[in-house]
Design a protein around this motif. Structure first.
Motif, PDB file in Angstrom:
ATOM      1  N   VAL A 113       0.818  -1.212   0.051  1.00  0.00           N
ATOM      2  CA  VAL A 113       0.135   0.146  -0.151  1.00  0.00           C
ATOM      3  C   VAL A 113       0.615   1.107  -0.079  1.00  0.00           C
ATOM      4  O   VAL A 113       2.162   1.153   0.160  1.00  0.00           O
ATOM      5  CB  VAL A 113      -1.008   0.124   1.330  1.00  0.00           C
ATOM      6  N   GLY A 114       0.060   2.385  -0.180  1.00  0.00           N
ATOM      7  CA  GLY A 114       0.998   3.717  -0.214  1.00  0.00           C
ATOM      8  C   GLY A 114       1.531   4.088   1.099  1.00  0.00           C
ATOM      9  O   GLY A 114       1.816   3.334   2.019  1.00  0.00           O
ATOM     10  N   VAL A 115       2.094   5.377   1.159  1.00  0.00           N
ATOM     11  CA  VAL A 115       2.717   5.782   2.203  1.00  0.00           C
ATOM     12  C   VAL A 115       1.916   6.855   3.325  1.00  0.00           C
ATOM     13  O   VAL A 115       2.695   7.578   3.941  1.00  0.00           O
ATOM     14  CB  VAL A 115       4.034   6.750   1.585  1.00  0.00           C
ATOM     15  N   ARG A 116       0.740   6.712   3.208  1.00  0.00           N
ATOM     16  CA  ARG A 116       0.038   7.832   4.127  1.00  0.00           C
ATOM     17  C   ARG A 116       0.235   7.432   5.488  1.00  0.00           C
ATOM     18  O   ARG A 116       0.440   8.501   6.173  1.00  0.00           O
ATOM     19  CB  ARG A 116      -1.687   7.384   3.926  1.00  0.00           C
ATOM     20  N   SER A 117       0.455   6.213   6.084  1.00  0.00           N
ATOM     21  CA  SER A 117       0.911   6.085   7.508  1.00  0.00           C
ATOM     22  C   SER A 117       2.305   6.046   7.645  1.00  0.00           C
ATOM     23  O   SER A 117       2.779   5.846   8.804  1.00  0.00           O
ATOM     24  CB  SER A 117       0.264   4.713   7.977  1.00  0.00           C
ATOM     25  N   VAL A 118       3.034   6.093   6.741  1.00  0.00           N
ATOM     26  CA  VAL A 118       4.739   5.950   6.760  1.00  0.00           C
ATOM     27  C   VAL A 118       5.308   7.223   7.059  1.00  0.00           C
ATOM     28  O   VAL A 118       6.265   7.348   7.924  1.00  0.00           O
ATOM     29  CB  VAL A 118       5.207   5.232   5.229  1.00  0.00           C
ATOM     30  N   VAL A 119       4.913   8.203   6.231  1.00  0.00           N
ATOM     31  CA  VAL A 119       5.277   9.825   6.542  1.00  0.00           C
ATOM     32  C   VAL A 119       4.215  10.669   7.076  1.00  0.00           C
ATOM     33  O   VAL A 119       3.179  10.577   6.779  1.00  0.00           O
ATOM     34  CB  VAL A 119       5.728  10.451   5.070  1.00  0.00           C
ATOM     35  N   LEU A 120       4.700  10.974   8.432  1.00  0.00           N
ATOM     36  CA  LEU A 120       3.714  11.746   9.201  1.00  0.00           C
ATOM     37  C   LEU A 120       4.217  13.116   9.277  1.00  0.00           C
ATOM     38  O   LEU A 120       5.209  13.564   9.458  1.00  0.00           O
ATOM     39  CB  LEU A 120       3.393  11.152  10.402  1.00  0.00           C
ATOM     40  N   LEU A 121       3.272  14.332   9.796  1.00  0.00           N
ATOM     41  CA  LEU A 121       3.617  15.487  10.018  1.00  0.00           C
ATOM     42  C   LEU A 121       3.413  15.700  11.578  1.00  0.00           C
ATOM     43  O   LEU A 121       2.097  15.493  11.992  1.00  0.00           O
ATOM     44  CB  LEU A 121       2.777  16.517   9.161  1.00  0.00           C
ATOM     45  N   GLU A 122       4.309  16.295  12.179  1.00  0.00           N
ATOM     46  CA  GLU A 122       4.094  16.738  13.660  1.00  0.00           C
ATOM     47  C   GLU A 122       3.608  17.930  13.882  1.00  0.00           C
ATOM     48  O   GLU A 122       3.954  19.069  13.415  1.00  0.00           O
ATOM     49  CB  GLU A 122       5.596  16.428  14.417  1.00  0.00           C
ATOM     50  N   ASP A 124       1.808  20.405  16.932  1.00  0.00           N
ATOM     51  CA  ASP A 124       1.443  20.432  18.262  1.00  0.00           C
ATOM     52  C   ASP A 124       1.457  19.152  19.084  1.00  0.00           C
ATOM     53  O   ASP A 124       0.461  18.936  19.998  1.00  0.00           O
ATOM     54  CB  ASP A 124      -0.157  20.971  18.452  1.00  0.00           C
ATOM     55  N   GLY A 125       2.487  18.360  18.739  1.00  0.00           N
ATOM     56  CA  GLY A 125       2.828  17.210  19.415  1.00  0.00           C
ATOM     57  C   GLY A 125       1.968  15.998  18.915  1.00  0.00           C
ATOM     58  O   GLY A 125       2.092  14.932  19.483  1.00  0.00           O
ATOM     59  N   GLU A 126       1.076  16.153  17.983  1.00  0.00           N
ATOM     60  CA  GLU A 126       0.413  15.006  17.220  1.00  0.00           C
ATOM     61  C   GLU A 126       0.924  14.494  15.896  1.00  0.00           C
ATOM     62  O   GLU A 126       1.519  15.513  15.389  1.00  0.00           O
ATOM     63  CB  GLU A 126      -1.051  15.285  17.217  1.00  0.00           C
ATOM     64  N   THR A 127       0.868  13.417  15.486  1.00  0.00           N
ATOM     65  CA  THR A 127       1.408  12.937  14.211  1.00  0.00           C
ATOM     66  C   THR A 127       0.148  12.734  13.394  1.00  0.00           C
ATOM     67  O   THR A 127      -0.626  11.907  13.708  1.00  0.00           O
ATOM     68  CB  THR A 127       2.175  11.522  14.327  1.00  0.00           C
ATOM     69  N   VAL A 128      -0.014  13.566  12.302  1.00  0.00           N
ATOM     70  CA  VAL A 128      -0.931  13.429  11.290  1.00  0.00           C
ATOM     71  C   VAL A 128      -0.644  12.884  10.200  1.00  0.00           C
ATOM     72  O   VAL A 128       0.285  13.365   9.453  1.00  0.00           O
ATOM     73  CB  VAL A 128      -1.463  15.027  11.464  1.00  0.00           C
ATOM     74  N   GLU A 129      -1.265  12.091   9.651  1.00  0.00           N
ATOM     75  CA  GLU A 129      -1.294  11.567   8.483  1.00  0.00           C
ATOM     76  C   GLU A 129      -1.742  12.644   7.081  1.00  0.00           C
ATOM     77  O   GLU A 129      -2.509  13.481   7.388  1.00  0.00           O
ATOM     78  CB  GLU A 129      -1.959  10.535   7.862  1.00  0.00           C
ATOM     79  N   ALA A 130      -1.116  12.412   6.054  1.00  0.00           N
ATOM     80  CA  ALA A 130      -1.262  13.272   4.971  1.00  0.00           C
ATOM     81  C   ALA A 130      -2.882  13.168   4.477  1.00  0.00           C
ATOM     82  O   ALA A 130      -3.397  12.091   4.438  1.00  0.00           O
ATOM     83  CB  ALA A 130      -0.437  12.907   3.598  1.00  0.00           C
ATOM     84  N   ASP A 131      -3.412  14.157   3.853  1.00  0.00           N
ATOM     85  CA  ASP A 131      -4.608  14.274   3.489  1.00  0.00           C
ATOM     86  C   ASP A 131      -4.590  13.733   1.979  1.00  0.00           C
ATOM     87  O   ASP A 131      -5.708  12.956   1.698  1.00  0.00           O
ATOM     88  CB  ASP A 131      -5.350  15.665   3.592  1.00  0.00           C
ATOM     89  N   ARG A 132      -3.634  13.905   1.343  1.00  0.00           N
ATOM     90  CA  ARG A 132      -3.704  13.510  -0.003  1.00  0.00           C
ATOM     91  C   ARG A 132      -2.050  12.828  -0.421  1.00  0.00           C
ATOM     92  O   ARG A 132      -0.944  13.491   0.153  1.00  0.00           O
ATOM     93  CB  ARG A 132      -3.879  14.167  -1.098  1.00  0.00           C
ATOM     94  N   VAL A 133      -1.936  11.882  -0.992  1.00  0.00           N
ATOM     95  CA  VAL A 133      -0.555  11.342  -1.352  1.00  0.00           C
ATOM     96  C   VAL A 133      -0.614  11.090  -2.955  1.00  0.00           C
ATOM     97  O   VAL A 133      -1.488  10.439  -3.636  1.00  0.00           O
ATOM     98  CB  VAL A 133      -0.176  10.113  -0.871  1.00  0.00           C
ATOM     99  N   LEU A 134       0.148  11.834  -3.681  1.00  0.00           N
ATOM    100  CA  LEU A 134       0.179  11.845  -5.142  1.00  0.00           C
ATOM    101  C   LEU A 134       1.589  11.719  -5.797  1.00  0.00           C
ATOM    102  O   LEU A 134       2.541  11.775  -4.776  1.00  0.00           O
ATOM    103  CB  LEU A 134      -0.175  13.298  -5.618  1.00  0.00           C
ATOM    104  N   VAL A 135       1.690  10.856  -6.820  1.00  0.00           N
ATOM    105  CA  VAL A 135       2.909  10.808  -7.765  1.00  0.00           C
ATOM    106  C   VAL A 135       3.320  12.165  -7.938  1.00  0.00           C
ATOM    107  O   VAL A 135       2.494  12.721  -8.898  1.00  0.00           O
ATOM    108  CB  VAL A 135       2.641   9.753  -8.774  1.00  0.00           C
TER     109      VAL A 135
END
Length: 215
Positions: A113-122, A124-135
Motif C-alpha cells: 500500500v501507499g505511504v499515508r501512514s509511513v510519512v507523518l507531520l508533527e 502540536d505534539g500529534e502525528t498526522v497523516e497526509a490528506d493526499r498522497v500523489l505521484v
C-alpha cells in the motif's frame, strides 16, 4: 467445485473460526491481538493521530534514505502553498497547504500500500497523516507501490494558518515483518510507529496560476 470438497473460506471466516475455539477467559486478549493484526494487515487506520516524543527519535537528514521497512523514504522538502499548480487542490480560507516531497521505495518483493501512514507531520505534539498522497510526476493518486521502484511523491496536509512554524518536523515510521502470525494465516507487516524525525525548513511558495503552457 469438486463434489465433496468444502468451499473455500475467506480470511475473515477463518479468523472467526479460530476465535470460536479460543476459551472464553482468553477472549479479551485474543480480540486485541486480532484487531492489531487485521489493522496492520490491511494498511492501518484511516486517521493516525497520536502523541510522540520527537526527542527520542533518530534524526534523519534531508534527502537521506531512512532504510525503513517495508518502505524506504527520503524526505526532500517542505513547502507552504495555497494551491497546487496543475491541479484543482487549493486551501480553504484561513488555511494553507503543507506540501512535502519525498522519494519512496517499496523494499519488499511484493506490491504494498501507499505511504499515508509511513510519512507523518508533527503538529502540536500529534502525528498526522497526509490528506493526499500523489505521484509527483503527474499528481495521480497513489494506491500501491510496486516492488523495488523509487517513486517521487508529493504529500499534502491542509492546516490552519500558523500551525507550522519556520521548521516543520516530519516523522518516518518503520515496520516489522511477521512471517508466522498466531491467529492469522497470512504474514503481514507490523507498524512500529515513528522511528526517524526530519527537521525541514518550511519554505513559502507563492501561488502560481496554471496557464496550461509547458515551459
Amino acid at each position: 467445485m469438486v463434489e465433496g470438497t468444502p468451499p473455500k473460506r475467506s480470511a475473515r471466516e477463518r479468523v472467526v473460526d479460530v476465535l470460536h475455539r479460543i476459551p472464553t477467559l482468553a477472549w479479551i486478549g485474543a480480540a486485541a491481538l486480532v484487531a492489531a493484526g487485521v489493522v496492520a494487515l490491511f494498511g492501518g487506520l484511516d486517521e493516525a493521530e497520536a502523541t510522540v516524543d520527537v526527542a527520542e527519535l533518530e534524526a534523519l537528514a534531508i534527502g537521506v534514505n531512512s532504510g525503513g521497512a517495508p518502505t524506504d523514504v527520503a524526505v526532500l522538502s517542505v513547502t507552504r502553498a495555497t494551491e497546487i499548480p496543475g491541479t484543482w487542490i487549493e486551501a480553504d480560507p484561513g488555511h494553507e497547504l503543507i506540501v512535502i516531497e519525498i522519494d519512496a521505495e517499496n523494499t519488499w518483493d511484493r506490491t504494498t500500500v501507499g505511504v499515508r501512514s509511513v510519512v507523518l507531520l508533527e503538529i502540536d505534539g500529534e502525528t498526522v497523516e497526509a490528506d493526499r498522497v500523489l505521484v509527483s510526476a503527474d499528481f495521480a493518486a497513489v494506491s500501491t507501490l510496486p516492488p523495488r521502484v523509487a517513486t517521487p511523491m508529493t504529500l499534502i496536509w491542509p492546516v490552519p494558518l500558523g500551525a507550522i512554524g519556520d521548521v516543520a518536523t516530519v516523522l518516518v515510521t518503520d515496520g516489522e515483518f511477521v512471517p508466522d502470525p498466531v491467529l492469522l494465516d497470512a504474514p503481514y507487516w507490523r507498524d512500529l510507529g515513528p522511528r526517524w524525525a526530519v527537521e525541514v525548513p518550511a519554505e513559502t511558495a507563492a501561488p502560481v496560476a496554471d496557464d496550461g503552457d509547458d515551459q
